[in-house]
Design a protein around this motif. Structure first.
Motif, PDB file in Angstrom:
ATOM      1  N   VAL A 137       0.835  -1.208   0.000  1.00  0.00           N
ATOM      2  CA  VAL A 137       0.000   0.000   0.000  1.00  0.00           C
ATOM      3  C   VAL A 137       0.867   1.254   0.000  1.00  0.00           C
ATOM      4  O   VAL A 137       0.617   2.210  -0.750  1.00  0.00           O
ATOM      5  N   VAL A 138       1.902   1.267   0.825  1.00  0.00           N
ATOM      6  CA  VAL A 138       2.785   2.435   0.883  1.00  0.00           C
ATOM      7  C   VAL A 138       3.538   2.606  -0.435  1.00  0.00           C
ATOM      8  O   VAL A 138       3.682   3.726  -0.951  1.00  0.00           O
ATOM      9  N   ALA A 139       4.016   1.500  -1.009  1.00  0.00           N
ATOM     10  CA  ALA A 139       4.743   1.578  -2.280  1.00  0.00           C
ATOM     11  C   ALA A 139       3.849   2.115  -3.399  1.00  0.00           C
ATOM     12  O   ALA A 139       4.277   2.972  -4.191  1.00  0.00           O
ATOM     13  N   LEU A 140       2.615   1.642  -3.461  1.00  0.00           N
ATOM     14  CA  LEU A 140       1.691   2.148  -4.480  1.00  0.00           C
ATOM     15  C   LEU A 140       1.341   3.609  -4.224  1.00  0.00           C
ATOM     16  O   LEU A 140       1.178   4.396  -5.160  1.00  0.00           O
ATOM     17  N   GLY A 141       1.237   3.978  -2.953  1.00  0.00           N
ATOM     18  CA  GLY A 141       0.958   5.369  -2.622  1.00  0.00           C
ATOM     19  C   GLY A 141       2.073   6.298  -3.065  1.00  0.00           C
ATOM     20  O   GLY A 141       1.822   7.372  -3.634  1.00  0.00           O
ATOM     21  N   PHE A 142       3.321   5.888  -2.837  1.00  0.00           N
ATOM     22  CA  PHE A 142       4.450   6.700  -3.276  1.00  0.00           C
ATOM     23  C   PHE A 142       4.539   6.731  -4.797  1.00  0.00           C
ATOM     24  O   PHE A 142       4.927   7.752  -5.381  1.00  0.00           O
ATOM     25  N   SER A 143       4.199   5.633  -5.449  1.00  0.00           N
ATOM     26  CA  SER A 143       4.201   5.602  -6.914  1.00  0.00           C
ATOM     27  C   SER A 143       3.181   6.589  -7.476  1.00  0.00           C
ATOM     28  O   SER A 143       3.470   7.329  -8.425  1.00  0.00           O
ATOM     29  N   LEU A 144       1.993   6.593  -6.889  1.00  0.00           N
ATOM     30  CA  LEU A 144       0.969   7.546  -7.324  1.00  0.00           C
ATOM     31  C   LEU A 144       1.402   8.971  -7.052  1.00  0.00           C
ATOM     32  O   LEU A 144       1.195   9.870  -7.886  1.00  0.00           O
ATOM     33  N   ALA A 145       2.025   9.202  -5.890  1.00  0.00           N
ATOM     34  CA  ALA A 145       2.498  10.548  -5.563  1.00  0.00           C
ATOM     35  C   ALA A 145       3.520  11.031  -6.577  1.00  0.00           C
ATOM     36  O   ALA A 145       3.535  12.218  -6.964  1.00  0.00           O
ATOM     37  N   ALA A 146       4.387  10.129  -7.048  1.00  0.00           N
ATOM     38  CA  ALA A 146       5.382  10.500  -8.046  1.00  0.00           C
ATOM     39  C   ALA A 146       4.720  10.913  -9.353  1.00  0.00           C
ATOM     40  O   ALA A 146       5.147  11.875 -10.008  1.00  0.00           O
ATOM     41  N   MET A 147       3.646  10.209  -9.719  1.00  0.00           N
ATOM     42  CA  MET A 147       2.954  10.534 -10.963  1.00  0.00           C
ATOM     43  C   MET A 147       2.145  11.816 -10.855  1.00  0.00           C
ATOM     44  O   MET A 147       1.917  12.499 -11.855  1.00  0.00           O
ATOM     45  N   VAL A 148       1.691  12.137  -9.656  1.00  0.00           N
ATOM     46  CA  VAL A 148       0.950  13.384  -9.452  1.00  0.00           C
ATOM     47  C   VAL A 148       1.909  14.568  -9.364  1.00  0.00           C
ATOM     48  O   VAL A 148       1.606  15.674  -9.826  1.00  0.00           O
ATOM     49  N   LEU A 149       3.082  14.332  -8.778  1.00  0.00           N
ATOM     50  CA  LEU A 149       4.056  15.414  -8.610  1.00  0.00           C
ATOM     51  C   LEU A 149       4.463  16.020  -9.939  1.00  0.00           C
ATOM     52  O   LEU A 149       4.539  17.255 -10.075  1.00  0.00           O
TER      53      LEU A 149
END
Length: 292
Positions: A137-149
């Protein structure tokens, strides 16, 4: 040496609750402080400014028919902030955005094993399913954050450099200014879903090896292989079963009339592969002897 069974069969202490072990906020804080997280955020945040500098030095992009090339989003990159954000996604979706997904998901379990801390986490005791779930969950959350950034920085930098306005299409026409942000959000959502295959590959490999670079590199390598296979036109309709075949289907979201067909097919293929790979990861890790 303790076996996997001996580690997980410890008697429960009074007040012990499996769901309270390794909270998401704790795992997120640990990952946020990692140097590779800060480095990846810096790279993605710097990309829009690098492109702005390149356009300032090289001039307005010109790849249309008059220049001997085919029409792409790059041709209208400097028309508005929305165009610039869409261009940043266009140039990074094929490879650059693959790297943070592979990095965050492939460095989950393998890094704990390489630090020889995995068995101590399980002896805490953190149930195996809970450990994998928290890290995924944390890894997917950081992945999504990278794509939003990336598009957020691109919108802010593009607004300062080129102004705010409608998203002009290379083929003619434009999206209204009020429609650009929702459409770009849809693009980011599709890119995230399409990258779930890479996430699944990296996460599964992370449970199979003690070398984080092996899991990350393996996921990136297999993703590249998928792109190469998609370029083999002799495969015909078989390419539609490759996630790479649909990676740019999000371009249909940047048309005056929104087209869902390609994005729905691409999302279905990606989610199917991802669920299978996540299942392999959980099943394999539940039976694995932990010695590191």
């Amino acid at each position: 040496m303790s076996t996997a069974a001996e580690v997980t069969e410890a008697p429960e202490a009074p007040g012990y609750r499996a769901r309270r072990t390794l909270p998401l906020r704790v795992e997120a804080a640990r990952q946020l402080r990692r140097r590779r997280t800060l480095l990846m955020g810096g790279v993605l945040g710097a990309l829009p400014f690098i492109l702005i500098t390149a356009f300032a030095i090289g001039g307005t992009p010109d790849g249309g028919p008059g220049g001997g090339g085919r029409l792409t989003l790059m041709d209208t990159a400097t028309a508005s902030a929305a165009n610039f954000a869409a261009t940043c996604l266009f140039v990074s979706a094929g490879f650059l955005l693959v790297v943070p997904v592979a990095l965050f998901c492939g460095d989950t379990v393998a890094s704990e094993a390489s630090w020889s801390s995995l068995r101590y986490l399980l002896a805490a005791p953190v149930p195996r399913a809970r450990l994998l779930w928290s890290k995924l969950v944390v890894a997917l959350g950081f992945s999504l954050a990278a794509m939003v950034l990336l598009p957020l920085v691109a919108l802010a930098a593009g607004a300062a450099a080129y102004g705010w306005g409608p998203l002009e299409l290379p083929t003619g026409g434009a999206l209204a200014t009020g429609d650009t942000v929702p459409r770009l959000a849809l693009v980011v959502a599709f890119i995230f879903v399409s990258q779930l295959v890479t996430a699944g590959l990296a996460f599964w490999l992370s449970t199979r090896t003690d070398a984080p670079l092996g899991a990350v590199g393996g996921a990136v390598g297999l993703t590249i292989v998928g792109n190469v296979l998609d370029a083999v036109t002799a495969l015909g309709s078989w390419r539609e079963f490759l996630p790479a075949h649909w990676q740019f289907a999000w371009a249909d979201a940047l048309q005056p009339d929104l087209e869902w067909g390609g994005m729905v097919k691409g999302a279905a293929v990606s989610v199917t592969y991802a669920l299978i790979l996540f299942a392999f990861a959980f099943r394999g890790f539940s039976r694995k002897d932990i010695v590191s």
